[in-house]
Enzyme design. Sequence first.
Site, PDB file in Angstrom:
ATOM      1  N   HIS A 163      -5.339  -7.121 -14.139  1.00 48.95           N
ATOM      2  CA  HIS A 163      -4.935  -6.594 -12.826  1.00 48.95           C
ATOM      3  C   HIS A 163      -5.569  -5.248 -12.516  1.00 48.95           C
ATOM      4  O   HIS A 163      -5.484  -4.770 -11.389  1.00 48.95           O
ATOM      5  CB  HIS A 163      -3.409  -6.464 -12.761  1.00 48.95           C
ATOM      6  CG  HIS A 163      -2.720  -7.796 -12.704  1.00 48.95           C
ATOM      7  ND1 HIS A 163      -2.204  -8.321 -11.548  1.00 48.95           N
ATOM      8  CD2 HIS A 163      -2.492  -8.726 -13.660  1.00 48.95           C
ATOM      9  CE1 HIS A 163      -1.678  -9.504 -11.792  1.00 48.95           C
ATOM     10  NE2 HIS A 163      -1.839  -9.778 -13.077  1.00 48.95           N
ATOM     11  N   ASP A 370      -8.484   1.814  -8.244  1.00 46.25           N
ATOM     12  CA  ASP A 370      -7.402   0.840  -8.177  1.00 46.25           C
ATOM     13  C   ASP A 370      -7.998  -0.541  -8.399  1.00 46.25           C
ATOM     14  O   ASP A 370      -9.019  -0.871  -7.796  1.00 46.25           O
ATOM     15  CB  ASP A 370      -6.747   0.910  -6.783  1.00 46.25           C
ATOM     16  CG  ASP A 370      -5.260   0.596  -6.846  1.00 46.25           C
ATOM     17  OD1 ASP A 370      -4.849  -0.059  -7.814  1.00 46.25           O
ATOM     18  OD2 ASP A 370      -4.527   1.015  -5.931  1.00 46.25           O
ATOM     19  N   LEU A 374      -2.360  -3.818  -3.478  1.00 45.97           N
ATOM     20  CA  LEU A 374      -1.621  -4.785  -2.657  1.00 45.97           C
ATOM     21  C   LEU A 374      -1.090  -4.180  -1.373  1.00 45.97           C
ATOM     22  O   LEU A 374      -0.905  -4.874  -0.383  1.00 45.97           O
ATOM     23  CB  LEU A 374      -0.451  -5.363  -3.463  1.00 45.97           C
ATOM     24  CG  LEU A 374      -0.841  -6.194  -4.679  1.00 45.97           C
ATOM     25  CD1 LEU A 374       0.398  -6.637  -5.441  1.00 45.97           C
ATOM     26  CD2 LEU A 374      -1.648  -7.416  -4.260  1.00 45.97           C
ATOM     27  N   VAL A 375      -0.841  -2.862  -1.399  1.00 44.35           N
ATOM     28  CA  VAL A 375      -0.292  -2.210  -0.208  1.00 44.35           C
ATOM     29  C   VAL A 375      -1.235  -2.431   0.982  1.00 44.35           C
ATOM     30  O   VAL A 375      -0.800  -2.733   2.097  1.00 44.35           O
ATOM     31  CB  VAL A 375      -0.048  -0.707  -0.476  1.00 44.35           C
ATOM     32  CG1 VAL A 375       0.277   0.041   0.807  1.00 44.35           C
ATOM     33  CG2 VAL A 375       1.078  -0.537  -1.493  1.00 44.35           C
TER      34      VAL A 375
HETATM   35  P1  ADQ Z   1       0.018  -1.353  -8.923  1.00 48.00           P
HETATM   36  O1  ADQ Z   1      -0.730  -0.248  -9.570  1.00 48.00           O
HETATM   37  O2  ADQ Z   1       1.468  -1.338  -9.134  1.00 48.00           O
HETATM   38  O3  ADQ Z   1      -0.539  -2.775  -9.344  1.00 48.00           O
HETATM   39  P2  ADQ Z   1      -0.317  -2.066  -5.994  1.00 48.00           P
HETATM   40  O4  ADQ Z   1      -1.353  -3.115  -5.972  1.00 48.00           O
HETATM   41  O5  ADQ Z   1      -0.416  -1.102  -4.873  1.00 48.00           O
HETATM   42  O6  ADQ Z   1      -0.355  -1.212  -7.342  1.00 48.00           O
HETATM   43  O7  ADQ Z   1       1.081  -2.751  -5.948  1.00 48.00           O
HETATM   44  C1  ADQ Z   1       2.256  -2.047  -5.689  1.00 48.00           C
HETATM   45  C2  ADQ Z   1       3.359  -3.010  -5.247  1.00 48.00           C
HETATM   46  O8  ADQ Z   1       4.624  -2.337  -5.319  1.00 48.00           O
HETATM   47  C3  ADQ Z   1       3.188  -3.490  -3.815  1.00 48.00           C
HETATM   48  O9  ADQ Z   1       3.504  -4.844  -3.730  1.00 48.00           O
HETATM   49  C4  ADQ Z   1       4.207  -2.671  -3.036  1.00 48.00           C
HETATM   50  O10 ADQ Z   1       4.762  -3.325  -1.927  1.00 48.00           O
HETATM   51  C5  ADQ Z   1       5.278  -2.433  -4.055  1.00 48.00           C
HETATM   52  N1  ADQ Z   1       5.893  -1.149  -3.723  1.00 48.00           N
HETATM   53  C6  ADQ Z   1       5.233  -0.039  -3.454  1.00 48.00           C
HETATM   54  N2  ADQ Z   1       6.083   0.958  -3.141  1.00 48.00           N
HETATM   55  C7  ADQ Z   1       7.309   0.451  -3.227  1.00 48.00           C
HETATM   56  C8  ADQ Z   1       8.600   0.993  -3.061  1.00 48.00           C
HETATM   57  N3  ADQ Z   1       8.810   2.253  -2.759  1.00 48.00           N
HETATM   58  N4  ADQ Z   1       9.626   0.185  -3.245  1.00 48.00           N
HETATM   59  C9  ADQ Z   1       9.416  -1.083  -3.585  1.00 48.00           C
HETATM   60  N5  ADQ Z   1       8.235  -1.631  -3.774  1.00 48.00           N
HETATM   61  C10 ADQ Z   1       7.185  -0.888  -3.601  1.00 48.00           C
HETATM   62  C11 ADQ Z   1      -1.499  -3.259 -10.299  1.00 48.00           C
HETATM   63  C12 ADQ Z   1      -2.896  -2.705 -10.122  1.00 48.00           C
HETATM   64  C13 ADQ Z   1      -3.370  -2.939  -8.713  1.00 48.00           C
HETATM   65  C14 ADQ Z   1      -3.308  -4.415  -8.367  1.00 48.00           C
HETATM   66  C15 ADQ Z   1      -1.957  -4.999  -8.717  1.00 48.00           C
HETATM   67  C16 ADQ Z   1      -1.934  -6.500  -8.579  1.00 48.00           C
HETATM   68  O11 ADQ Z   1      -2.931  -1.328 -10.443  1.00 48.00           O
HETATM   69  O12 ADQ Z   1      -4.682  -2.460  -8.533  1.00 48.00           O
HETATM   70  O13 ADQ Z   1      -3.522  -4.585  -6.992  1.00 48.00           O
HETATM   71  O14 ADQ Z   1      -1.569  -4.676 -10.040  1.00 48.00           O
HETATM   72  O15 ADQ Z   1      -2.894  -7.114  -9.364  1.00 48.00           O
END
Ligand code: ADQ
Length: 727
Positions: A163, A370, A374-375
Amino acid sequence: MSRVILVSSRLPVTIKRSRGQDGNGQTLTMSAGGLVTGLSPLHARSDGVWIGHPGEHPNASTLRQLEQQRLVPVDVPPRDYRNYYEGYSNSALWPLFHYFVERCEFDPAHYEAYRSVNERFADQVAKVAKPDDLIWVHDYQLMLLPEMLRSRIPQARIDFFLHIPFPSSETFRVLPQRSQILRGLLGADLIGVHTYEYAENLQRSFRRLLGIESNRGALRYSGRSVRIQALPIGIDTKEMRKAAFSNAAERYLLDLKRRIGDRQVVLGVDRLDYTKGLPLKLQAWRRLLAGSPAWRRRAMLIQIAVPSRENIGSYQQQKDEVERLVGEINGLYGAPGRIPIHYMYQSVSREELGALYRLADVALVSPVRDGLNLVAKEYVACRDDGGGVLALSEFAGAASELGESLRLNPWDIEGTAAQIERGLEMDFGERQERVRPMYHRVVQNDVHRWVERFMTALTEPEVEELRVPPQLQSTVLAETIGPHLATARSALLMLDYDGSLREFTERYEDALPTNEILEILTELGSLDGVSTYINSGRDRNTLGEWFKGVPVGLIAEHGSWIREVGESIWRRMGPPPDLSWKGVVRPVLTEYAERTPGARIEEKSAALVWHYREADDSLGEWQALELMSVLEDMLSGSPVEIRQQGVDKGRAFEHVSEAYGPFDFVLATGDDRTDEDIFARLPLDAYSVKIGGGQSSARAAVGSPGSVRRLLRALIAARRRVAVAQF
Ligand code: ADQ
């Protein structure tokens, strides 16, 4: 579909200690982060299980709850878990893979814990797995697991998905346990990453550090094929939109709008992690406000920071720095009732998050590194109204899919401030034009499609099947081939020289043909209806000298030159090659030859050869691998001997066939990758023989040049017998 066993470091729920009224002292809460958001829909739809660590040792009642949700906990002693999770995973692999080398801690005790926790996972998976299950291992905390599972369940289908980014081989090789980690991955059938760049990086590390070549996304290891593919994860667009357009979200949105009035909103949503670049983002925001009193009145930044890895020191420091900056900016540019940054250090519900996505004029996604992010996709999925602007860091994997975003380099604070401003000022028409195509792409490539692509990835044929031909005795081979040669009207033999007809010698120039070889070639040359060529990479002067008076044709320098039997003139095959590449490559080869005692360069008219047979084994091998990867950047094609495109041994075969064919019998021999060019172009009924072991598209293999000579003698005899009988 097979049952899917998901394996990830953490389960999608975390056990928290509580003083619950039922007195059991434990509650389950959703774990945060991208992996859980991505995989939960798959788990919900399948009848498989999810194996991972639950955060705490579950009591009997919690265990029952986990079981109901098909969640299988892995038990790990807390101290091992700390060294594995906070230690090796998050203080070595995480910073290194995100290019934060200076934050890395490489403690051998941490690696030992990492290894032993991966073993515990392997034991647990092996206990639960049934023969037809698909085992799908996730992320950087479990990189040794595929190989451990392969040794426990050899026939299983094992997939792996990373990931986070896979860094350049230059950065990856910093890792003290780099070979172990790479070998761990090789247990998988399929390794998925988010982008082509990460796939490229991984393949290069296999090549440079383990010497394992990959061929367009597939490599051979221990008789198996391992595929590497770029398969970027999607989001559950339906669920995201359901939450964003729910009644709760509508209420929240109305309330927000009432409180914000006509101010424009820039939104940031990040786990509080140094890879997400929060301090740089805040500095860009400060720059915008500093230069424009108007934006202080007209816009605000809502920044949600999700608490993360709070036990690790560097995360605590990051939090302190972010909070200091927020305080400073609010102090400088705030006014009563008007705060420039609304900072929330908390988890929010999907409904609240959805409402914020719908509210924001600009989503500011500016990580310094990153894997994907997903955001960015979630924001786009909520903006089919066409009103939102996505400002996205070029260092997020998602940037390769979301090309219509406003791209930014987070390190460039001025540039980022300018992009935020551009986003805020963008008219509705342009916003729509940009977001619509991204919206359709995100909806189409949602998480379900991602899972499907993963499941079917292995059913697509490999671009080029790699195989190891059966190794046969020369007598057995002669029995098959002999009768065909004996009765052929017109036969063609194309024989490689070094390593095929003649054993290698310590020094390249010492491999003169022996009397035995000259005798065999003379006899072949005297056979009626049989055309024999030496098809070698050597230069034409050497070949001309060595085979003076021998009645066989000569092809020199991998198909660049040809000299027919009885002639003294060499003719070039094909148009004169463009040799401009030599000027670029020669200095590099020279530099590597100077650094590698025993290595040297040979200059040919259409080739430069880097020889390292006389160098120290391991140094020569190491330098050759490194040289390949350096040259790859400059030229297409990766062999240490880089040949002019379109000039190869295969083309020599085509030339001879056109001039003298058709042949109803063809035999080609060879020992290295330059001979694969000819094997690949032969007609299906031709015979091709590889000398030595390993992968090849030849039909059969023999052990040594001695076997080739025995084979040729037997073939001569077979042809003679028939000729005598006919006479
Ligand atoms: P993350 O580093 O966790 O993921 P990201 O891809 O941005 O980063 O995912 C964050 C998730 O958490 C999103 O689905 C978002 O909606 C959720 N989230 C964010 N803020 C939140 C909040 N305050 N309350 C609840 N939920 C919240 C890792 C890798 C990324 C990769 C993903 C998936 O670091 O690069 O995209 O895995 O493979």
